[in-house]
Design a protein around this motif. Structure first.
Motif, PDB file in Angstrom:
ATOM      1  N   ASP A 271      35.700  31.381  58.106  1.00 12.81           N
ATOM      2  CA  ASP A 271      36.564  31.942  57.065  1.00 12.81           C
ATOM      3  C   ASP A 271      35.800  32.279  55.789  1.00 12.81           C
ATOM      4  O   ASP A 271      36.388  32.597  54.756  1.00 12.81           O
ATOM      5  N   GLY A 272      34.465  32.193  55.845  1.00 14.68           N
ATOM      6  CA  GLY A 272      33.645  32.487  54.668  1.00 14.68           C
ATOM      7  C   GLY A 272      33.467  31.308  53.739  1.00 14.68           C
ATOM      8  O   GLY A 272      32.819  31.421  52.698  1.00 14.68           O
ATOM      9  N   GLN A 273      34.019  30.159  54.104  1.00 11.73           N
ATOM     10  CA  GLN A 273      33.922  28.940  53.292  1.00 11.73           C
ATOM     11  C   GLN A 273      32.535  28.315  53.445  1.00 11.73           C
ATOM     12  O   GLN A 273      32.074  28.104  54.563  1.00 11.73           O
ATOM     13  N   ILE A 274      31.890  28.028  52.321  1.00 12.61           N
ATOM     14  CA  ILE A 274      30.590  27.368  52.320  1.00 12.61           C
ATOM     15  C   ILE A 274      30.818  25.865  52.460  1.00 12.61           C
ATOM     16  O   ILE A 274      31.545  25.261  51.661  1.00 12.61           O
ATOM     17  N   VAL A 275      30.211  25.281  53.479  1.00 15.75           N
ATOM     18  CA  VAL A 275      30.358  23.857  53.753  1.00 15.75           C
ATOM     19  C   VAL A 275      29.716  23.046  52.625  1.00 15.75           C
ATOM     20  O   VAL A 275      28.597  23.338  52.204  1.00 15.75           O
ATOM     21  N   GLY A 276      30.466  22.039  52.132  1.00 14.69           N
ATOM     22  CA  GLY A 276      29.945  21.157  51.088  1.00 14.69           C
ATOM     23  C   GLY A 276      29.844  21.803  49.722  1.00 14.69           C
ATOM     24  O   GLY A 276      29.104  21.325  48.863  1.00 14.69           O
ATOM     25  N   TRP A 277      30.573  22.890  49.500  1.00 11.11           N
ATOM     26  CA  TRP A 277      30.499  23.632  48.238  1.00 11.11           C
ATOM     27  C   TRP A 277      30.807  22.736  47.047  1.00 11.11           C
ATOM     28  O   TRP A 277      31.748  21.941  47.058  1.00 11.11           O
ATOM     29  N   ARG A 278      30.004  22.857  46.015  1.00  4.42           N
ATOM     30  CA  ARG A 278      30.257  22.189  44.743  1.00  4.42           C
ATOM     31  C   ARG A 278      29.685  23.069  43.628  1.00  4.42           C
ATOM     32  O   ARG A 278      28.643  23.688  43.803  1.00  4.42           O
ATOM     33  N   VAL A 279      30.385  23.101  42.537  1.00  5.07           N
ATOM     34  CA  VAL A 279      29.950  23.925  41.411  1.00  5.07           C
ATOM     35  C   VAL A 279      28.937  23.138  40.589  1.00  5.07           C
ATOM     36  O   VAL A 279      29.208  22.022  40.156  1.00  5.07           O
TER      37      VAL A 279
ATOM     38  N   VAL B  47      34.380  30.261  48.740  1.00  3.33           N
ATOM     39  CA  VAL B  47      34.523  31.271  49.790  1.00  3.33           C
ATOM     40  C   VAL B  47      33.738  32.517  49.389  1.00  3.33           C
ATOM     41  O   VAL B  47      33.823  32.978  48.252  1.00  3.33           O
ATOM     42  N   ILE B  48      32.976  33.057  50.349  1.00  4.59           N
ATOM     43  CA  ILE B  48      32.213  34.277  50.119  1.00  4.59           C
ATOM     44  C   ILE B  48      33.132  35.474  50.329  1.00  4.59           C
ATOM     45  O   ILE B  48      33.757  35.605  51.394  1.00  4.59           O
ATOM     46  N   GLU B  49      33.217  36.326  49.316  1.00  4.40           N
ATOM     47  CA  GLU B  49      34.061  37.521  49.405  1.00  4.40           C
ATOM     48  C   GLU B  49      33.556  38.473  50.485  1.00  4.40           C
ATOM     49  O   GLU B  49      32.346  38.626  50.672  1.00  4.40           O
ATOM     50  N   ASP B  50      34.499  39.123  51.157  1.00  6.44           N
ATOM     51  CA  ASP B  50      34.211  40.139  52.178  1.00  6.44           C
ATOM     52  C   ASP B  50      33.424  39.590  53.362  1.00  6.44           C
ATOM     53  O   ASP B  50      32.741  40.337  54.069  1.00  6.44           O
ATOM     54  N   TRP B  51      33.526  38.301  53.598  1.00  8.19           N
ATOM     55  CA  TRP B  51      32.875  37.694  54.754  1.00  8.19           C
ATOM     56  C   TRP B  51      33.670  38.086  55.995  1.00  8.19           C
ATOM     57  O   TRP B  51      34.883  37.905  56.029  1.00  8.19           O
ATOM     58  N   PRO B  52      33.011  38.591  57.038  1.00  9.51           N
ATOM     59  CA  PRO B  52      33.739  39.002  58.240  1.00  9.51           C
ATOM     60  C   PRO B  52      34.372  37.802  58.951  1.00  9.51           C
ATOM     61  O   PRO B  52      33.669  36.832  59.275  1.00  9.51           O
ATOM     62  N   GLU B  53      35.664  37.860  59.146  1.00 10.86           N
ATOM     63  CA  GLU B  53      36.392  36.765  59.785  1.00 10.86           C
ATOM     64  C   GLU B  53      35.807  36.456  61.162  1.00 10.86           C
ATOM     65  O   GLU B  53      35.490  37.359  61.926  1.00 10.86           O
TER      66      GLU B  53
END
Length: 140
Positions: free
Chosen positions: A122-130, A61-67
């Motif tokens: 919601d600021g969630q990056i699709v397919g996120w993986r570290v 999730v990206i911090e401070d992403w506008p809802e």
């Protein structure tokens, strides 16, 4: 007479965030809320000529992403980026610059030149993986 050698000690550190400063070449390669962002005026977290998200590594999730805001970016950055791994207190643990690390392209192969990602409402990056390749120092 004595001789001296240098030794490197490997230290493991926990990291919680990735702060990116991506020097975007072509803002029009991004869409915000389904609209082409020709001038880069729609994308959240723009600072001057850079896109500067801070991403929670665990959640993506990206911090401070506008809802309610969505984005689909395919930014050409090449070697104009700085990427910092931060601890829980947001202290810099490791910083790299230059080519785009793989972690910044979960939406496709960025080839070290592109940030490719889709960000949900919601600021969630699709397919996120570290993927921290490129951040660890290699032994000589």
């Amino acid at each position: 007479m004595t001789s001296t050698i240098e030794l490197t000690q490997v230290v493991s550190k926990e990291v919680k965030y990735l702060k990116a400063e991506c020097g975007v070449r072509y803002w029009e390669d991004g869409e915000v809320n389904g609209k082409t962002d020709d001038e880069g005026t729609l994308i959240p977290l723009r600072v001057n000529d850079a896109w500067c998200p801070t991403i929670d590594l665990t959640t993506g999730v990206i911090e401070d992403w506008p809802e309610g805001t969505t984005a689909d970016v395919h930014y050409k950055v090449c070697d104009d980026g700085v990427y910092k791994l931060l601890d829980a207190e947001k202290n810099v643990v490791r910083s790299i610059s230059g080519y785009v690390p793989k972690i910044m392209s979960p939406g496709g192969s960025g080839y070290g030149d592109y940030v490719i990602m889709t960000v949900g409402t919601d600021g969630q990056i699709v397919g996120w993986r570290v993927d921290l390749d490129g951040f660890e120092e290699e032994a000589e």
